[in-house]
Design an enzyme around this catalytic site. Sequence first.
Site, PDB file in Angstrom:
ATOM      1  N   SER A 182     -23.661  29.245 -22.209  1.00 27.52           N
ATOM      2  CA  SER A 182     -22.582  30.207 -22.041  1.00 27.52           C
ATOM      3  C   SER A 182     -21.671  29.912 -20.863  1.00 27.52           C
ATOM      4  O   SER A 182     -20.506  30.297 -20.886  1.00 27.52           O
ATOM      5  CB  SER A 182     -23.157  31.620 -21.913  1.00 27.52           C
ATOM      6  OG  SER A 182     -24.092  31.688 -20.861  1.00 27.52           O
ATOM      7  N   HIS A 210     -22.554  31.713 -28.786  1.00 29.08           N
ATOM      8  CA  HIS A 210     -21.235  31.072 -28.669  1.00 29.08           C
ATOM      9  C   HIS A 210     -20.937  30.068 -29.778  1.00 29.08           C
ATOM     10  O   HIS A 210     -19.886  29.443 -29.768  1.00 29.08           O
ATOM     11  CB  HIS A 210     -21.103  30.416 -27.295  1.00 29.08           C
ATOM     12  CG  HIS A 210     -21.293  31.390 -26.182  1.00 29.08           C
ATOM     13  ND1 HIS A 210     -20.290  32.223 -25.746  1.00 29.08           N
ATOM     14  CD2 HIS A 210     -22.386  31.707 -25.453  1.00 29.08           C
ATOM     15  CE1 HIS A 210     -20.755  33.001 -24.787  1.00 29.08           C
ATOM     16  NE2 HIS A 210     -22.025  32.708 -24.583  1.00 29.08           N
ATOM     17  N   LYS A 240     -18.707  38.483 -29.921  1.00 27.28           N
ATOM     18  CA  LYS A 240     -17.883  37.384 -29.373  1.00 27.28           C
ATOM     19  C   LYS A 240     -16.932  36.896 -30.472  1.00 27.28           C
ATOM     20  O   LYS A 240     -16.001  37.614 -30.793  1.00 27.28           O
ATOM     21  CB  LYS A 240     -18.812  36.334 -28.788  1.00 27.28           C
ATOM     22  CG  LYS A 240     -19.449  36.888 -27.509  1.00 27.28           C
ATOM     23  CD  LYS A 240     -20.550  36.068 -26.906  1.00 27.28           C
ATOM     24  CE  LYS A 240     -21.022  36.785 -25.638  1.00 27.28           C
ATOM     25  NZ  LYS A 240     -22.377  36.446 -25.243  1.00 27.28           N
TER      26      LYS A 240
HETATM   27  C1  LIG Z   1     -23.366  37.272 -24.487  1.00 29.89           C
HETATM   28  C2  LIG Z   1     -24.680  36.626 -24.664  1.00 29.89           C
HETATM   29  C3  LIG Z   1     -25.812  37.366 -24.991  1.00 29.89           C
HETATM   30  C4  LIG Z   1     -25.791  38.881 -25.025  1.00 29.89           C
HETATM   31  O1  LIG Z   1     -25.139  39.344 -26.142  1.00 29.89           O
HETATM   32  P1  LIG Z   1     -24.470  40.805 -26.073  1.00 29.89           P
HETATM   33  O2  LIG Z   1     -24.249  41.159 -27.486  1.00 29.89           O
HETATM   34  O3  LIG Z   1     -23.236  40.657 -25.296  1.00 29.89           O
HETATM   35  O4  LIG Z   1     -25.479  41.696 -25.407  1.00 29.89           O
HETATM   36  C5  LIG Z   1     -26.988  36.701 -25.244  1.00 29.89           C
HETATM   37  N1  LIG Z   1     -27.067  35.357 -25.151  1.00 29.89           N
HETATM   38  C6  LIG Z   1     -26.003  34.610 -24.797  1.00 29.89           C
HETATM   39  C7  LIG Z   1     -26.155  33.130 -24.703  1.00 29.89           C
HETATM   40  C8  LIG Z   1     -24.789  35.224 -24.528  1.00 29.89           C
HETATM   41  O5  LIG Z   1     -23.744  34.501 -24.147  1.00 29.89           O
END
Ligand SMILES: *Cc1c(COP(=O)(O)O)cnc(C)c1O
Length: 406
Positions: A182, A210, A240
């Site tokens: 991330s 991602h 996302k």
């Molecule tokens: C954003 C993210 C999460 C958490 O997901 P949310 O739905 O925002 O709680 C988990 N793992 C990774 C790698 C992330 O980037």
Amino acid sequence: MAQILWFSQLAESLAERQAAHLYRFRRVLTSAQGPQVELAGQKLCNFCSNDYLGLANHPQLIAAAQAGAARWGVGSGASHLVAGHFAVEQQLEERLAAWANKPAAITLSTGYMANLAVITGLMSRGDAIFADKLNHASLNDAMVLSRADVKRFAHGDLPALARQLAASKAARKMIVVDAVFSMDGDIAPLAEMLKLAEQYDALLYVDDAHGFGVLGNGRGTLAELGLSSPRIIYMATLGKAAGVAGAYIAAEQVVIDYLINTAKPYIYTTAAPPLIAAAMHASLDLIAQDVARRVRLQQHIAYFRQRLAGACTLLPSKTAIQPIILPSSEIAVQVSAALFAAGFWVAAIRPPTVITPRLRVVLSAAHTHEEVAALCEQLLRILAALPAVDSTPTTDSDGIDLSEID
Ligand SMILES: *Cc1c(COP(=O)(O)O)cnc(C)c1O
């Protein structure tokens, strides 16, 4: 009233953060999410959000959410196991399972909770987890909460992972990894990790927060790499690239049934509003059909990397996450502030989220070429004005201190 000592200590600790350029605060948006946003009346070109495909404010998703609210109401009323599991959610789970080429899936309210669900649901005392040191903080928290034995290996270090697996006497082993990291944007060597999982009879848990919607023609990192195995448990977040909210876990039917029966972040929480699933159906339609969005995103990535090559330390990322490594938190904050003054919103990411301070530029299909080009111009101008310093990209990230269980 007497002063509460504890609170003075909190204030002191915050003052220390401020002095070290590590203080965090929130900016209030006065517009919807998108490539152009407004913060208290100031218009900015936004390169911070993980809305990779520009779906967060898409008219088809808005219409689907509105129709979903009209059909299903707003609140879900209960947890999925009590009275809060709706047909629109059941159908979404079936579609998401097929999308990931898996027999079954469940949705959860957030990715953070999905990671807690899988790891605390399946792993416990006496089991062993093998985790990349750059994994997301939610995976780290989940590992601690599971009480399993945790071994962390240096970022992407397959020989170290193999040694740790070989040395483990645990009956149940799980390799835990971000598919796309991330804060660095690189892709994990999942094919090699799957081979090791087979060799040592482990499961491979892949967090594709991602990759989903972006890689593998939208199907995610496993599709991108042509990987499929019952040993893989797949998780993707839906807030996302999908532009909605929540997350899903896809796996063999028995794994999903077991999680429904045991995973506390699934059982002991009120289900997300069913309108979220209604919006997610529209998002999945667009992810499947609108190939042009992914093509545009790839063009932005290629242009950005080519334009900045040689002018700064980029990381080997082929994804929408394009970090620029900077020598200190202070400089990261300065560069971010200079961009802000020029009308560009780019986050400075600092310890403890990462060890090496950086700008995290996030590109989106919703950006125009002109916007990406203008960002590059400003960046080149601002970076050229910095004093020359070595910024070797040695990265590590945490969110929590796992040193005592390493
Ligand atoms: C954003 C993210 C999460 C958490 O997901 P949310 O739905 O925002 O709680 C988990 N793992 C990774 C790698 C992330 O980037």
